[in-house]
Design a protein around this motif. Structure first.
Motif, short mmCIF file in Angstrom:
data_model
loop_
_atom_site.label_atom_id
_atom_site.label_comp_id
_atom_site.label_asym_id
_atom_site.label_seq_id
_atom_site.Cartn_x
_atom_site.Cartn_y
_atom_site.Cartn_z
N MET A 210 0.80 -1.01 -0.15
CA MET A 210 0.09 0.09 -0.01
C MET A 210 0.82 1.19 -0.11
N THR B 2 1.44 3.11 -3.25
CA THR B 2 0.42 3.99 -3.81
C THR B 2 -0.09 5.22 -2.90
N LEU B 3 0.93 5.37 -1.94
CA LEU B 3 0.57 6.28 -0.87
C LEU B 3 0.94 7.67 -1.45
N ARG B 4 0.26 8.58 -1.04
CA ARG B 4 0.59 9.89 -1.68
C ARG B 4 0.40 10.78 -0.38
N PRO B 5 1.27 11.04 0.34
CA PRO B 5 1.34 11.69 1.63
C PRO B 5 1.09 13.05 1.50
N ALA B 6 0.20 13.68 2.53
CA ALA B 6 0.40 15.27 2.73
C ALA B 6 -0.44 15.79 1.38
N THR B 7 -1.40 14.93 0.63
CA THR B 7 -1.84 15.42 -0.45
C THR B 7 -3.40 15.16 -0.27
N ALA B 8 -3.93 15.50 0.92
CA ALA B 8 -5.27 15.42 1.17
C ALA B 8 -6.24 16.11 0.02
N PRO B 9 -6.79 15.36 -0.69
CA PRO B 9 -7.37 16.36 -1.97
C PRO B 9 -8.46 17.52 -1.42
#
Lengths: 332, 351
Positions: free
Chosen positions: B1, B4-11
């Motif tokens: 997982m 696929t993690l894109r931290p600090a980019t809560a849409p």
């Protein structure tokens, strides 16, 4: 009933305390009941459990949750009396039982939503009633039945609310919160829904959103009260697969109340069968889901046969109008 | 997982910060227009230039300046304070009870205040409106305390449904006592009538400033407390159990929110008499603009509550010339169709 299959076959604090390294569904033998012989050659195992290395983080993040002499009551109505239970760390535990047997009450007691009238719940040896609320919320997350989404709230807004226990007046929102929210959205596969309104989503998507909120809380122990209720069978499996993944990949301890015995047998490492406010039996699904125990706990006549998919126990209820053909009668 | 993690980019949510700030700016613009109208319009229309002049360089003998400074400015200020207090209190009440039909009156504030004012008139012989404020405030506060106490009995503490039921019961009880007193005491009735209508016009000469000064601390504390409670209200909106699971002390959160609401609504009622509909309608006007985040709902209520109440006061002055219609009446006349429109346009349930 024979006493050898009777309650608490594994005893608390012994085998159940260790993470079950051997999944019940992979066991080829060891069953006490000839009717529930395992099949170890099942091809359709989820690959997450096939690889023992996937379990490595599980040991790292374990928390020890147990109830000791726990009594819970609503007003004068005693629901649970003097209950002892140990929840294996970093495993998936399913609590099953007939309606009104106290499953949800037990779960609420474990999450401190109910104040015990006797005994207590210990987290790593400390009574949870002495822990500050937000500190407890950073370790134990609970998803109650039927949470309400405020009208018009977006997925991202809802998930962000799970960060409450990590924030305070003097700690404004920061990057770690953004990261936790993003990770929760990713883990539940709802990144694309982040800007959507929750009330526009389907039931299965909505349940993912709630689980994402609980994940944003970053608890090590996740308690869920019937997480698959009101979902069709596809979405039930989807949610349970998600929880299995969370357990295997993050080592989260998952405790859930489930109605469906077969899904419980399939997904749980550890099963707690309740009856009339007491723990009737605990152990691996193949140890616990016997025809006798099902008859005692649910008052249900059922056949237990090997699950053709997992090899675990599959409960086939009989009902009033069907009888088992003689040639298919209970094995002996 | 992790791959696929894109931290600090809560849409970003659909309602962006920019959209909300923009709406808040528009609301503030509306409020500014309403304030200007309130200072300029009335039985004697004053040009805006003269209004400005009266505020910056007042001429003691000037008639227009007198009207603006001594009549319209105080009642505009009263309207701002009372409207803000009622708007915020209404949003709080709807959040506390998770009931879209809640308003400050639901938890007994108006009924308690009215009962105490009538008792003050009939038993203690208080007749000066300035003397009512503490009775109104105490009555509103006491009624709310009783409502909360009754609702907190029994299983689950003060749940939203029990609060609403207890509020209705206390309101019914207080209203019947009130009617009993009024039926047997016609002098009290005639005095009470004028208080009960809800008005921004001064309660006696010089009384307005004193009243506001006396209640300002309560309004300030209530307002600050209200904003402090918004995080909890956001979580309580998802159900008590979920909020508790996230570490909220539900009883304390609800108790403090109620304290804020009663400080605001009690002060508003003490200043202007019972005014309905502002607390009910304003949150419903706001939610489509902001979504369900109480930090934004309260911020908007602080602007739109006054705008609605002061606008009602201006309309009351214009349509009944040479006399005037009290703001409390106009707001109810305006509020009813607005509420019907809201109900027709969208489902208001499910807070």
């Amino acid at each position: 009933m024979t006493s050898d299959v009777h309650p608490r076959t594994d005893g608390r604090g012994t085998s159940a305390a260790d993470p079950p390294a051997d999944r019940p569904r992979t066991r080829a033998s060891g069953s006490t009941n000839a009717g529930t012989v395992r099949r170890s050659d099942t091809p359709s195992q989820p690959d997450v459990s096939a690889d023992p290395a996937a379990r490595a983080p599980a040991q790292r993040a374990g928390h020890d949750l147990r109830a000791e002499g726990l009594s819970l009551a609503y007003e004068a109505r005693q629901v649970i009396a003097d209950l002892d239970l140990h929840l294996p760390r970093a495993a998936i535990t399913a609590i099953v039982g007939a309606n009104g047997c106290g499953k949800s009450t037990l779960l609420r007691g474990l999450a401190r939503l109910l104040r015990p009238t006797g005994g207590g719940v210990l987290l790593d040896g400390r009574s949870i009633s002495t822990l500050p609320a937000r500190e407890l919320a950073r370790t134990i997350g609970i998803l109650p039945q039927g949470p309400q989404a405020p009208e018009g709230i977006t997925v991202a807004e809802l998930v962000r609310r799970g960060r409450y226990p990590h924030r305070s007046w003097f700690q404004p929102w920061d990057r770690s919160d953004d990261a936790a929210v993003a990770e929760a959205l990713t883990a539940t596969g709802i990144v694309d829904l982040a800007g959507r309104r929750v009330d526009e989503l389907s039931g299965g998507q909505r349940q993912r959103v709630w689980i994402a909120m609980a994940l944003a809380q970053e608890p090590d122990v996740l308690l869920l009260d019937e997480p698959t209720t009101f979902l069709d069978v596809t979405h039930q499996l989807e949610i349970l697969d998600l929880l299995l993944e969370l357990n295997r990949e993050r080592g989260a301890t998952v405790v859930m109340v489930l109605h469906d015995l077969n899904l419980a047998a399939r997904y749980a490492d550890h099963l707690v069968v309740m009856r009339a406010g007491a723990v009737h039996a605990t152990g691996r699904p193949d140890q616990v889901l016997t025809e006798e125990i099902i008859a005692e706990a649910f008052g249900l006549r059922a056949r237990v046969v090997p699950d053709p998919v997992s090899g675990g126990p599959l409960v086939v209820p009989i009902g009033r109008f069907h009888t088992t053909p003689p040639d298919h009668d209970l094995p002996h | 997982m992790t791959q696929t993690l894109r931290p600090a980019t809560a849409p970003a949510p659909a309602r962006t910060l920019r959209a909300r700030v923009l709406w808040l700016g528009i609301a503030a613009g509306v409020l500014a227009l309403v304030i200007a109208a309130s200072l300029a319009l009335g039985a004697r229309d004053v040009p805006l230039a003269v209004v400005l002049e009266s505020l910056t360089t007042p001429v003691p003998g000037d008639n227009d300046h007198q009207v603006v400074l001594q009549q319209r400015l105080p009642r505009t200020l009263v309207g701002l304070l009372v409207g803000a207090a009622l708007g915020v209190a209404g949003a709080l009440m709807q959040g506390i009870t998770r009931n879209p039909l809640a308003d400050p009156g639901l938890l007994g504030v108006n009924a308690g205040a009215s009962l105490f004012v009538v008792l003050a008139i009939s038993i203690l012989g208080v007749t000066a409106p300035a003397g009512y404020i503490w009775f109104a405030f105490a009555g509103g506060a006491l009624a709310t305390v009783v409502v909360y106490g009754v609702a907190a009995l029994g299983r689950g503490g003060a749940t939203p449904v029990k609060l609403a039921l207890a509020g209705m019961a206390i309101t019914a009880g207080a209203t019947s006592l009130l009617t009993l007193v009024l039926l047997t005491n016609t002098t009290a009735l005639s005095t009470y009538r004028f208080w009960a209508v809800g008005s921004l016009a001064g309660r006696g000469a010089g009384g307005t400033a004193d009243t506001i000064a006396a209640l300002a601390p309560f309004l300030l504390v209530g307002g600050l407390l209200a904003f402090a409670c918004t995080r909890w209200l956001n979580l309580l909106a998802m159900g008590d159990e979920l909020a508790r699971g996230l570490g909220v002390n539900v009883a304390r959160a609800r108790g403090l929110s109620m304290l804020a609401a009663v400080l605001l609504a009690g002060s508003a009622t003490a200043i202007a008499g019972p005014i309905a509909f502002v607390g009910l309608v304003v949150p419903h006007l706001i939610r489509p603009l902001t979504g369900p985040d109480y930090r934004w709902i309260l911020s908007f209520a602080l602007v739109l509550g006054p705008a609605l109440l002061v606008a009602a006061d201006v309309i009351g002055r214009l349509i009944a010339q040479p006399g005037e219609l009290e703001a409390g009446l106009v707001v109810a006349l305006l509020g009813a169709p607005v509420m019907i429109a809201i109900v027709r346009r969208a489902k208001v349930s499910g807070l």
